[in-house]
Write a protein that holds these residues in place. Structure first.
Motif, PDB file in Angstrom:
ATOM      1  N   PRO B  68       0.803  -1.237   0.000  1.00 37.28           N
ATOM      2  CA  PRO B  68       0.000   0.000   0.000  1.00 37.28           C
ATOM      3  C   PRO B  68       0.830   1.279   0.000  1.00 37.28           C
ATOM      4  O   PRO B  68       0.402   2.290  -0.560  1.00 37.28           O
ATOM      5  N   TYR B  69       2.002   1.257   0.645  1.00 33.73           N
ATOM      6  CA  TYR B  69       2.808   2.483   0.678  1.00 33.73           C
ATOM      7  C   TYR B  69       3.459   2.731  -0.691  1.00 33.73           C
ATOM      8  O   TYR B  69       3.549   3.867  -1.135  1.00 33.73           O
ATOM      9  N   LEU B  70       3.923   1.659  -1.323  1.00 31.85           N
ATOM     10  CA  LEU B  70       4.611   1.822  -2.612  1.00 31.85           C
ATOM     11  C   LEU B  70       3.647   1.861  -3.798  1.00 31.85           C
ATOM     12  O   LEU B  70       4.075   2.087  -4.931  1.00 31.85           O
ATOM     13  N   ALA B  71       2.354   1.646  -3.516  1.00 32.31           N
ATOM     14  CA  ALA B  71       1.367   1.820  -4.585  1.00 32.31           C
ATOM     15  C   ALA B  71       1.393   3.262  -5.072  1.00 32.31           C
ATOM     16  O   ALA B  71       0.995   3.553  -6.206  1.00 32.31           O
ATOM     17  N   SER B  72       1.880   4.181  -4.209  1.00 30.59           N
ATOM     18  CA  SER B  72       1.959   5.593  -4.620  1.00 30.59           C
ATOM     19  C   SER B  72       2.922   5.761  -5.806  1.00 30.59           C
ATOM     20  O   SER B  72       2.757   6.683  -6.608  1.00 30.59           O
ATOM     21  N   VAL B  73       3.910   4.873  -5.925  1.00 32.08           N
ATOM     22  CA  VAL B  73       4.823   4.917  -7.080  1.00 32.08           C
ATOM     23  C   VAL B  73       4.013   4.673  -8.357  1.00 32.08           C
ATOM     24  O   VAL B  73       4.123   5.420  -9.342  1.00 32.08           O
ATOM     25  N   ALA B  74       3.194   3.609  -8.318  1.00 30.06           N
ATOM     26  CA  ALA B  74       2.389   3.265  -9.487  1.00 30.06           C
ATOM     27  C   ALA B  74       1.347   4.343  -9.782  1.00 30.06           C
ATOM     28  O   ALA B  74       1.056   4.643 -10.947  1.00 30.06           O
ATOM     29  N   LEU B  75       0.802   4.932  -8.716  1.00 31.33           N
ATOM     30  CA  LEU B  75      -0.191   6.002  -8.912  1.00 31.33           C
ATOM     31  C   LEU B  75       0.443   7.190  -9.642  1.00 31.33           C
ATOM     32  O   LEU B  75      -0.117   7.699 -10.623  1.00 31.33           O
ATOM     33  N   GLY B  76       1.601   7.627  -9.139  1.00 34.86           N
ATOM     34  CA  GLY B  76       2.282   8.769  -9.761  1.00 34.86           C
ATOM     35  C   GLY B  76       2.651   8.481 -11.200  1.00 34.86           C
ATOM     36  O   GLY B  76       2.413   9.306 -12.103  1.00 34.86           O
ATOM     37  N   ALA B  77       3.216   7.292 -11.427  1.00 36.49           N
ATOM     38  CA  ALA B  77       3.657   6.946 -12.785  1.00 36.49           C
ATOM     39  C   ALA B  77       2.464   6.800 -13.732  1.00 36.49           C
ATOM     40  O   ALA B  77       2.524   7.230 -14.894  1.00 36.49           O
ATOM     41  N   ALA B  83      -1.261  11.476 -18.549  1.00 36.87           N
ATOM     42  CA  ALA B  83      -1.066  12.873 -18.949  1.00 36.87           C
ATOM     43  C   ALA B  83      -0.312  12.969 -20.267  1.00 36.87           C
ATOM     44  O   ALA B  83      -0.528  13.897 -21.051  1.00 36.87           O
ATOM     45  N   GLU B  84       0.584  12.007 -20.513  1.00 32.26           N
ATOM     46  CA  GLU B  84       1.366  12.032 -21.751  1.00 32.26           C
ATOM     47  C   GLU B  84       0.616  11.398 -22.922  1.00 32.26           C
ATOM     48  O   GLU B  84       1.157  11.301 -24.025  1.00 32.26           O
ATOM     49  N   GLY B  85      -0.600  10.934 -22.637  1.00 32.98           N
ATOM     50  CA  GLY B  85      -1.440  10.400 -23.714  1.00 32.98           C
ATOM     51  C   GLY B  85      -1.056   9.010 -24.177  1.00 32.98           C
ATOM     52  O   GLY B  85      -1.328   8.636 -25.321  1.00 32.98           O
ATOM     53  N   ASP B  86      -0.440   8.209 -23.294  1.00 32.42           N
ATOM     54  CA  ASP B  86      -0.102   6.837 -23.673  1.00 32.42           C
ATOM     55  C   ASP B  86      -1.369   6.018 -23.908  1.00 32.42           C
ATOM     56  O   ASP B  86      -2.430   6.323 -23.343  1.00 32.42           O
ATOM     57  N   THR B  87      -1.242   4.962 -24.684  1.00 35.16           N
ATOM     58  CA  THR B  87      -2.425   4.161 -25.003  1.00 35.16           C
ATOM     59  C   THR B  87      -2.871   3.370 -23.773  1.00 35.16           C
ATOM     60  O   THR B  87      -2.050   3.062 -22.900  1.00 35.16           O
ATOM     61  N   PRO B  88      -4.170   3.039 -23.728  1.00 39.20           N
ATOM     62  CA  PRO B  88      -4.660   2.234 -22.588  1.00 39.20           C
ATOM     63  C   PRO B  88      -3.856   0.945 -22.408  1.00 39.20           C
ATOM     64  O   PRO B  88      -3.601   0.525 -21.280  1.00 39.20           O
ATOM     65  N   GLU B  89      -3.470   0.333 -23.526  1.00 37.60           N
ATOM     66  CA  GLU B  89      -2.724  -0.936 -23.435  1.00 37.60           C
ATOM     67  C   GLU B  89      -1.365  -0.724 -22.773  1.00 37.60           C
ATOM     68  O   GLU B  89      -0.904  -1.550 -21.962  1.00 37.60           O
ATOM     69  N   THR B  90      -0.720   0.413 -23.076  1.00 35.42           N
ATOM     70  CA  THR B  90       0.576   0.723 -22.455  1.00 35.42           C
ATOM     71  C   THR B  90       0.413   0.902 -20.951  1.00 35.42           C
ATOM     72  O   THR B  90       1.211   0.386 -20.156  1.00 35.42           O
ATOM     73  N   VAL B  91      -0.640   1.642 -20.564  1.00 39.13           N
ATOM     74  CA  VAL B  91      -0.890   1.868 -19.132  1.00 39.13           C
ATOM     75  C   VAL B  91      -1.135   0.533 -18.427  1.00 39.13           C
ATOM     76  O   VAL B  91      -0.580   0.266 -17.356  1.00 39.13           O
ATOM     77  N   ARG B  92      -1.957  -0.318 -19.049  1.00 36.41           N
ATOM     78  CA  ARG B  92      -2.249  -1.636 -18.462  1.00 36.41           C
ATOM     79  C   ARG B  92      -0.975  -2.460 -18.311  1.00 36.41           C
ATOM     80  O   ARG B  92      -0.737  -3.063 -17.268  1.00 36.41           O
ATOM     81  N   ARG B  93      -0.185  -2.484 -19.378  1.00 40.41           N
ATOM     82  CA  ARG B  93       1.054  -3.292 -19.343  1.00 40.41           C
ATOM     83  C   ARG B  93       1.995  -2.768 -18.263  1.00 40.41           C
ATOM     84  O   ARG B  93       2.624  -3.541 -17.555  1.00 40.41           O
ATOM     85  N   PHE B  94       2.065  -1.434 -18.150  1.00 38.05           N
ATOM     86  CA  PHE B  94       2.932  -0.839 -17.135  1.00 38.05           C
ATOM     87  C   PHE B  94       2.496  -1.286 -15.736  1.00 38.05           C
ATOM     88  O   PHE B  94       3.314  -1.724 -14.919  1.00 38.05           O
ATOM     89  N   LYS B  95       1.182  -1.183 -15.467  1.00 39.35           N
ATOM     90  CA  LYS B  95       0.697  -1.537 -14.130  1.00 39.35           C
ATOM     91  C   LYS B  95       0.925  -3.020 -13.838  1.00 39.35           C
ATOM     92  O   LYS B  95       1.267  -3.392 -12.705  1.00 39.35           O
ATOM     93  N   THR B  96       0.740  -3.850 -14.840  1.00 40.59           N
ATOM     94  CA  THR B  96       0.971  -5.280 -14.651  1.00 40.59           C
ATOM     95  C   THR B  96       2.451  -5.550 -14.345  1.00 40.59           C
ATOM     96  O   THR B  96       2.781  -6.397 -13.518  1.00 40.59           O
ATOM     97  N   ALA B  97       3.318  -4.788 -14.997  1.00 41.53           N
ATOM     98  CA  ALA B  97       4.758  -5.027 -14.825  1.00 41.53           C
ATOM     99  C   ALA B  97       5.256  -4.588 -13.447  1.00 41.53           C
ATOM    100  O   ALA B  97       6.151  -5.211 -12.882  1.00 41.53           O
ATOM    101  N   VAL B  98       4.678  -3.509 -12.904  1.00 45.79           N
ATOM    102  CA  VAL B  98       5.241  -2.976 -11.649  1.00 45.79           C
ATOM    103  C   VAL B  98       4.600  -3.557 -10.388  1.00 45.79           C
ATOM    104  O   VAL B  98       5.186  -3.463  -9.307  1.00 45.79           O
ATOM    105  N   GLY B 162       7.809   8.377 -14.518  1.00 46.47           N
ATOM    106  CA  GLY B 162       6.837   7.774 -15.435  1.00 46.47           C
ATOM    107  C   GLY B 162       7.172   6.322 -15.717  1.00 46.47           C
ATOM    108  O   GLY B 162       7.397   5.526 -14.801  1.00 46.47           O
ATOM    109  N   ARG B 163       7.230   5.977 -17.003  1.00 44.47           N
ATOM    110  CA  ARG B 163       7.452   4.572 -17.360  1.00 44.47           C
ATOM    111  C   ARG B 163       8.848   4.074 -16.982  1.00 44.47           C
ATOM    112  O   ARG B 163       9.095   2.872 -16.966  1.00 44.47           O
TER     113      ARG B 163
END
Lengths: 222, 250
Positions: B68-77, B83-98, B162-163
């Motif tokens: 829960p404390y380090l979820a803030s890393v994923a929230l910020g990123a 904000a940078e307009g990345d595709t939904p798939e990129t955002v999903r893949r990023f969250k899955t990876a981290v 970010g990523r």
């Protein structure tokens, strides 16, 4: 009045355990002092909290695991033993036993709440509840439910604990020193587990022995 | 991502992250809390595009888990990616990876090291004679200095990198810091043991029998590990129950 206050305190500390902030004011040492202050016996609250803190050194709210709820255990123990006269030792030992048992009830109730939350989330997902207001309502509702859960568990624990302590504490056969010794035997298991978690005795023997020496010297001179 | 309105959205996101586990469940874990925390930032980003807003909320309500404390890393990123307009798939893949690394890193650093270290220090001070309220205050201040600092740092580094946040995290050598803290933890564990043995009202006062039994309990814990905790607690409850009945009947 103190029963209501303790129930509300149990609800609030239950929130801190997982749902809100996790500032760890729900750890037994803090919960014991708060509950002790509420019932007018901060010394007993501090002692029960310190004993539970050692017991629960190896119990953390990790992910989906089921863990004994330290705040519930402590508030129930302090509230059940308040006013019974801790000098005999029976109130302390029985309070620890009731608290340990009720901490597990608290842990079970958390698992139950998580299942309920899962049903609500799935239902909302099926009915297209993706609007910000619905998401906020779900989150706030789940937190309110957690408060009610923790308060209910603590409230019932206080009733059960108070009845058990009133019945059995007066005839408790050990004195205060023996009672503290008995409850610390169980707590010492946690210290062994923690040393194992830190890599075991062989790897850490120098640091551990230095620590023991420092602790003994501190106990002698402080 | 500049300006007062953004700052307000970021502060609101951070404050909401304190409630990220509010609806913890076995289906989405902290996914619902993640979506709830993202709302202020998403509102700011998609304020004139309700359909995109709804789609963004939906993708952030999906299954997610991390410490829960380090979820803030994923929230910020994630906010930065949105904000940078990345595709939904990129955002999903990023969250899955981290999510895995943020979970294991946080568990090792916070639950298995920082919390026991501060807890042992405070309770050792108590057994060495510090009054309960002061020991509790020591615990709350020490623990939350690390806790809130970690959350703020995590949110900042997520927003900033970010990523590339994984690379930045690797450069912080958190695993080494964890190992160092654990070395201190061993010493503090010893201090606590010494305080329980020698402190007033502890095992030393209880007598040889209880001290010997406590030493036995310690060795059993050391040899067996976590699976002995529940049986040991049960034995304590049963022994206390038997003694209580014996005292009452006898």
């Amino acid at each position: 009045m103190s029963m209501l206050g303790l129930t509300a305190l149990g609800g609030l500390l239950g929130l801190d355990g997982t749902s809100v902030g996790q500032f760890m004011i729900s750890r037994p040492l803090v919960a014991g002092v708060l509950a002790g202050a509420l019932v007018g016996d901060p010394l007993l609250g501090g002692l029960i909290g310190a004993v539970f803190e050692v017991y629960l050194l190896v119990s953390f709210p990790t992910g989906g695991s089921r863990f004994p709820e330290g705040a519930t255990a402590t508030v129930v123990a302090v509230g059940s033993s308040a006013g019974l006269g801790a000098e005999g030792g029976g109130a302390l030992a029985l309070a620890i036993a009731v608290g340990l048992a009720w901490g597990h009830v608290g842990g079970l109730s958390i698992s139950w709440l998580r299942q309920v939350n899962g049903h609500i989330v799935s239902r909302q997902g099926r009915h297209g509840g993706r609007s910000p207001s619905r998401v906020t309502a779900l989150q706030v509702g789940a937190i309110a439910l957690d408060f009610a859960r923790a308060a209910l568990v603590v409230g019932t624990g206080l009733v059960v604990g108070r009845a058990a302590l009133t019945a059995f504490a007066p005839a408790w056969p050990l004195d205060m020193r023996g009672s503290v010794g008995l409850v610390l035997v169980g707590a010492s298991v946690s210290l062994g587990i923690l040393l194992r978690d830190f890599g075991g005795f062989r790897k850490n023997r120098i640091g551990f022995v230095i620590g023991i020496a420092l602790g003994l010297v501190g106990a002698r001179f402080l | 991502m500049k300006g007062f309105l953004w700052l307000r959205a970021l502060v609101a996101t951070f404050l909401r992250s304190l409630l990220i586990q509010g609806s913890w469940n076995y289906q989405t874990m902290i996914g619902t809390g993640f979506g709830f925390s993202m709302l202020p930032g998403l509102r700011r980003l998609f304020r004139d595009r309700p359909e995109e807003m709804e789609a963004a909320v939906e993708r952030h309500l999906e299954h997610f888990n991390a410490h829960p404390y380090l979820a803030s890393v994923a929230l910020g990123a994630s906010l930065r990616l949105e904000a940078e307009g990345d595709t939904p798939e990129t955002v999903r893949r990023f969250k899955t990876a981290v999510r895995g690394p943020l979970g294991s890193l946080g568990d090792a650093l916070v639950w298995a090291t920082w919390l026991p270290l501060v807890s042992m220090s405070s309770v050792a001070l108590y057994w060495l004679g510090l009054p309960g309220p002061w020991a509790a205050l020591c615990f709350v201040v020490m623990y939350n200095t690390g806790h809130v600092g970690l959350r703020l740092w995590g949110f900042h580094i997520g927003l900033d990198a970010g990523r590339n946040v994984a690379v930045r995290l690797a450069g912080m050598r958190l695993t080494e810091w964890t190992a160092r803290l654990r070395s201190w933890g061993v010493v503090v564990l010893g201090v606590l043991g010494g305080a329980l043995l020698g402190g007033s009202g502890g095992l030393g006062d209880a007598g040889v029998l209880w001290t010997a039994l406590a030493a036995l309990g310690f060795v059993v814990g050391l040899l067996v590990g976590h699976q002995v905790w529940r049986p040991a607690a049960t034995v304590v409850v049963v022994v206390i129950g038997v003694l209580a009945i014996w005292g009452t009947v006898g």
